[in-house]
Write a protein that holds these residues in place. Structure first.
Motif, PDB file in Angstrom:
ATOM      1  N   ASP A  54      38.925  66.048  -1.818  1.00 16.09           N
ATOM      2  CA  ASP A  54      39.798  65.646  -3.008  1.00 16.09           C
ATOM      3  C   ASP A  54      39.937  66.463  -4.221  1.00 16.09           C
ATOM      4  OD1 ASP A  54      37.011  63.816  -3.873  1.00 16.09           O
ATOM      5  OD2 ASP A  54      35.334  64.670  -3.874  1.00 16.09           O
ATOM      6  N   LEU A  55      39.589  67.810  -2.943  1.00 22.30           N
ATOM      7  CA  LEU A  55      41.441  68.883  -3.412  1.00 22.30           C
ATOM      8  C   LEU A  55      42.462  68.455  -3.370  1.00 22.30           C
ATOM      9  CD1 LEU A  55      39.534  72.677  -2.877  1.00 22.30           C
ATOM     10  CD2 LEU A  55      39.604  71.763  -5.222  1.00 22.30           C
ATOM     11  N   GLN A  56      42.740  68.162  -2.073  1.00 25.18           N
ATOM     12  CA  GLN A  56      43.604  67.720  -1.407  1.00 25.18           C
ATOM     13  C   GLN A  56      44.761  66.106  -2.585  1.00 25.18           C
ATOM     14  OE1 GLN A  56      43.299  66.304   2.549  1.00 25.18           O
ATOM     15  NE2 GLN A  56      43.340  68.425   3.603  1.00 25.18           N
ATOM     16  N   LEU A  77      37.265  73.695 -14.783  1.00 25.24           N
ATOM     17  CA  LEU A  77      38.555  73.071 -15.246  1.00 25.24           C
ATOM     18  C   LEU A  77      39.657  73.529 -13.711  1.00 25.24           C
ATOM     19  CD1 LEU A  77      39.671  73.546 -18.683  1.00 25.24           C
ATOM     20  CD2 LEU A  77      39.827  71.167 -17.704  1.00 25.24           C
ATOM     21  N   PHE A  78      39.443  75.432 -13.989  1.00 25.82           N
ATOM     22  CA  PHE A  78      39.552  75.736 -12.352  1.00 25.82           C
ATOM     23  C   PHE A  78      40.014  75.028 -11.868  1.00 25.82           C
ATOM     24  CE2 PHE A  78      40.171  79.576  -9.236  1.00 25.82           C
ATOM     25  CZ  PHE A  78      41.502  79.543  -9.996  1.00 25.82           C
ATOM     26  N   VAL A  79      38.702  74.729 -10.821  1.00 30.32           N
ATOM     27  CA  VAL A  79      38.296  73.996  -9.999  1.00 30.32           C
ATOM     28  C   VAL A  79      39.635  72.969  -9.552  1.00 30.32           C
ATOM     29  CG1 VAL A  79      36.828  73.077  -7.808  1.00 30.32           C
ATOM     30  CG2 VAL A  79      36.442  75.403  -9.074  1.00 30.32           C
ATOM     31  N   THR A  80      39.551  72.087 -10.083  1.00 32.15           N
ATOM     32  CA  THR A  80      40.471  71.198 -10.678  1.00 32.15           C
ATOM     33  C   THR A  80      41.588  70.492 -10.323  1.00 32.15           C
ATOM     34  OG1 THR A  80      39.606  69.648 -12.913  1.00 32.15           O
ATOM     35  CG2 THR A  80      37.659  69.730 -11.211  1.00 32.15           C
ATOM     36  N   LEU A 137      33.902  54.056 -17.484  1.00 34.87           N
ATOM     37  CA  LEU A 137      34.484  52.995 -16.270  1.00 34.87           C
ATOM     38  C   LEU A 137      35.005  54.392 -15.246  1.00 34.87           C
ATOM     39  CD1 LEU A 137      35.844  49.437 -17.856  1.00 34.87           C
ATOM     40  CD2 LEU A 137      34.255  50.071 -16.502  1.00 34.87           C
ATOM     41  N   ARG A 138      36.374  55.280 -16.381  1.00 36.63           N
ATOM     42  CA  ARG A 138      36.564  55.880 -15.729  1.00 36.63           C
ATOM     43  C   ARG A 138      36.106  57.179 -14.188  1.00 36.63           C
ATOM     44  NH1 ARG A 138      37.199  61.904 -19.622  1.00 36.63           N
ATOM     45  NH2 ARG A 138      35.625  62.399 -19.565  1.00 36.63           N
ATOM     46  N   PRO A 139      35.344  56.902 -14.207  1.00 35.09           N
ATOM     47  CA  PRO A 139      34.818  57.482 -12.817  1.00 35.09           C
ATOM     48  C   PRO A 139      34.924  57.127 -11.416  1.00 35.09           C
ATOM     49  CG  PRO A 139      32.746  57.857 -14.172  1.00 35.09           C
ATOM     50  CD  PRO A 139      33.695  56.712 -14.685  1.00 35.09           C
ATOM     51  N   ARG A 140      35.610  55.366 -11.878  1.00 33.07           N
ATOM     52  CA  ARG A 140      35.761  54.339 -10.484  1.00 33.07           C
ATOM     53  C   ARG A 140      37.128  54.349 -10.028  1.00 33.07           C
ATOM     54  NH1 ARG A 140      33.829  48.388 -11.588  1.00 33.07           N
ATOM     55  NH2 ARG A 140      31.934  49.182 -12.770  1.00 33.07           N
ATOM     56  N   THR A 141      38.170  55.708 -11.094  1.00 32.61           N
ATOM     57  CA  THR A 141      39.493  55.510 -10.801  1.00 32.61           C
ATOM     58  C   THR A 141      39.456  57.424  -9.930  1.00 32.61           C
ATOM     59  OG1 THR A 141      39.226  57.414 -12.679  1.00 32.61           O
ATOM     60  CG2 THR A 141      40.531  55.495 -13.470  1.00 32.61           C
ATOM     61  N   ASN A 142      40.435  56.649  -9.332  1.00 30.45           N
ATOM     62  CA  ASN A 142      40.593  58.239  -8.156  1.00 30.45           C
ATOM     63  C   ASN A 142      40.806  59.363  -8.220  1.00 30.45           C
ATOM     64  OD1 ASN A 142      40.805  56.624  -5.997  1.00 30.45           O
ATOM     65  ND2 ASN A 142      42.862  56.786  -5.941  1.00 30.45           N
ATOM     66  N   THR A 143      40.933  59.643  -9.504  1.00 35.53           N
ATOM     67  CA  THR A 143      41.465  61.063 -10.838  1.00 35.53           C
ATOM     68  C   THR A 143      39.924  61.770 -10.718  1.00 35.53           C
ATOM     69  OG1 THR A 143      43.447  61.055 -10.781  1.00 35.53           O
ATOM     70  CG2 THR A 143      41.582  63.207 -12.287  1.00 35.53           C
ATOM     71  N   PHE A 144      38.909  60.472 -12.153  1.00 34.59           N
ATOM     72  CA  PHE A 144      37.965  61.207 -12.040  1.00 34.59           C
ATOM     73  C   PHE A 144      36.634  60.937 -10.840  1.00 34.59           C
ATOM     74  CE2 PHE A 144      40.098  60.521 -15.957  1.00 34.59           C
ATOM     75  CZ  PHE A 144      40.047  61.663 -16.760  1.00 34.59           C
ATOM     76  N   GLY A 145      37.007  59.847 -10.386  1.00 33.01           N
ATOM     77  CA  GLY A 145      35.727  60.185  -8.813  1.00 33.01           C
ATOM     78  C   GLY A 145      36.260  61.424  -8.462  1.00 33.01           C
ATOM     79  N   ALA A 146      36.883  61.777  -7.941  1.00 34.30           N
ATOM     80  CA  ALA A 146      36.988  63.152  -7.494  1.00 34.30           C
ATOM     81  C   ALA A 146      36.234  64.671  -8.309  1.00 34.30           C
ATOM     82  CB  ALA A 146      38.658  64.061  -7.375  1.00 34.30           C
ATOM     83  N   VAL A 147      36.893  64.809  -9.655  1.00 34.49           N
ATOM     84  CA  VAL A 147      35.856  65.481 -10.162  1.00 34.49           C
ATOM     85  C   VAL A 147      35.022  65.478 -10.319  1.00 34.49           C
ATOM     86  CG1 VAL A 147      36.500  66.136 -13.055  1.00 34.49           C
ATOM     87  CG2 VAL A 147      38.693  65.364 -11.908  1.00 34.49           C
TER      88      VAL A 147
END
Length: 465
Positions: A280-282, A442-445, A123-133
């Motif tokens: 996503d980076l912002q 890891l570096f890019v996110t 389910l975590r891809p539905r969060t903002n953080t993991f959607g961005a990642v």
């Protein structure tokens, strides 16, 4: 009615046009006259706001529209009355595809820990953080393919099941169809694999490099990009048992050219992220790592430092003399720990470092030995926050020298005769490197744990989903 993705809907300017969007409800709020639904479909980190006139849609009809539910919303595009978005949708038709019980849906509240989210990785891809990642993960994969395609490399598929151990580490997952409860053994008590599927002991690959070298000896420039596996019982924020590797291999290049390739490639990938993943980076810069974008820009806009392992050891030992405390010793001949690499990059130079010419005893058997007979032409790229992000080398093309090193290390080569053939038939100077895809992510996110940049992490005692 044809669906409009939210990333495109937010760019529309024709007020009054009727559009349809579909996605998952992030939140619903409002008062007795109007309700506001924040809808996201994964195409962008941004939500689109659906404005519901409760005179047309009674509150009773909106009860299934809770956080996590999936809906289709049709309505007229209008200028947004609130801040945060230019347009919103005035609802005219609503369909609920799937409900999400507020008592059971685990993504109701904010501030869920990364550790908890790993337990609900489905389910975590539905969060903002993991959607961005995961959108950034896609973009980095595209950047990798595009870079090599533009530079004349061929994408070469190396085997996942192999009988060879590239690194000589022995930490490999075995692949077998044998009945583990009734293993056939030979006279010496060793397992007899003659009746196994492949007729010999096989494992999941730790690297596609050796097969990649063979391809470079025919196609000139190749790269691999696929899953690799290490059965290392390591529970650190930097290790996975299943991860993805990018491994280019190039004929007719020397050490300096290899370092040029490493630097150019990784800058290209970071530049791609800055240009194509801005939203996503912002978000990640604001909520995960406030120095992220500045760090990415600094990598793109600086020349990497190049120094030898011996020079690096001298700098580290001088730092110790001046009072710097390290957990691990830094003596010549020892492998550098992450803390040593990060000191050089973050504190001493303040920029990425490409370190070369390591002691031969801490590097792999296939690396080209220097004239001093003590060091090899390894070329590792060290990055802030990460430490080593790329490991590369010039490969030894001399059959005699390679055989001598194999004998010295007592490496069993009976299943790798094919590798030695590349030195026997038309040997050529060549070099290459390996980049762990998740290390790059890891570096890019700016994420802190490698388990959080791959959808379903595989680590010791963890193989859920």
């Amino acid at each position: 009615m044809k669906r409009t993705e939210i990333i495109n809907a937010l760019q529309l300017t024709g007020e009054g046009q009727l559009i349809n969007v579909r996605g998952w409800v992030r939140s619903r709020r409002g008062n007795k006259n109007v309700s506001f639904i924040a809808l996201n479909d994964g195409s962008t980190i941004k939500n689109i706001q659906i404005v519901v006139d409760l005179a047309q849609f009674p509150e009773e009809n909106l009860k299934p529209v809770t956080t996590g539910s999936c809906i289709s919303a049709t309505g007229h595009l209008v200028a947004s009355q609130g801040s945060g978005q230019a347009v919103e949708i005035q609802l005219t038709e609503l369909e609920v595809y799937g409900t999400a019980d507020p008592e059971q849906y685990p993504l109701q509240k904010k501030g869920l820990s990364m550790e908890y989210l790993r337990t609900i990785a489905h389910l975590r891809p539905r969060t903002n953080t993991f959607g961005a990642v995961f959108r950034i993960r896609h973009n980095m994969a595209m950047a990798i393919h595009q870079y090599f395609h533009e530079h004349g490399f061929f994408y070469f598929h190396t085997p996942i099941i192999t009988a060879s151990d590239c690194e000589g580490a022995g930490q490999m997952f075995q692949v077998t169809t044998k009945n583990l409860y009734n293993l056939k053994k030979d006279e010496e008590g060793k397992i007899d694999y003659s009746d196994d599927f492949f007729g010999k002991q096989t494992s999941l690959t730790v690297s596609g490099q050796l097969e990649g070298e063979l391809a470079a000896m025919a196609l000139g420039k190749i790269y691999t990009f696929g899953p690799t596996f290490r059965a290392e019982n390591s529970n650190t924020p930097r290790h996975l048992a299943e991860f993805w590797m990018i491994e280019p291999e190039v004929a007719f290049i020397q050490k300096e050219e290899l370092m040029d390739l490493e630097e150019d490639f990784i800058k290209y990938c970071v530049r791609w992220a800055l240009e194509k993943c801005q939203d996503d980076l912002q978000f990640l810069n604001q909520f995960v790592d406030k120095g992220l974008i500045a760090r990415l820009e600094s990598v793109v806009n600086t020349e990497f430092i190049r120094l030898t392992y011996t020079e690096g050891i001298n700098i580290l030992q001088e730092a110790v003399k001046n009072g710097k405390k390290f957990e691990f010793p830094c003596e010549w001949g020892e492998d550098l720990a992450s803390e040593h690499e990060r000191y050089l990059v973050e504190e001493h130079f303040g920029k990425p470092v490409i370190m070369s010419d390591y002691p031969k005893d801490i590097k792999a058997f296939y690396m080209k030995i220097n004239e001093d007979d003590k060091t090899v032409q390894g070329t590792d790229v060290l990055f802030p926050q990460i430490g080593e992000i790329i490991g590369g080398s010039v490969r030894e093309e001399s059959l005699d020298k390679l055989n001598a090193e194999i004998a010295r290390r007592e490496i069993p080569m009976k299943d790798m005769w094919w590798y030695l053939d590349t030195r026997r038939f038309g040997a050529a100077p060549h070099a290459g490197f390996g980049l762990g895809f998740e290390r790059l992510l890891l570096f890019v996110t700016g994420m802190q744990n490698i388990r959080d940049v791959i959808p379903f992490p595989r680590t010791p005692k963890t193989a859920e989903f």
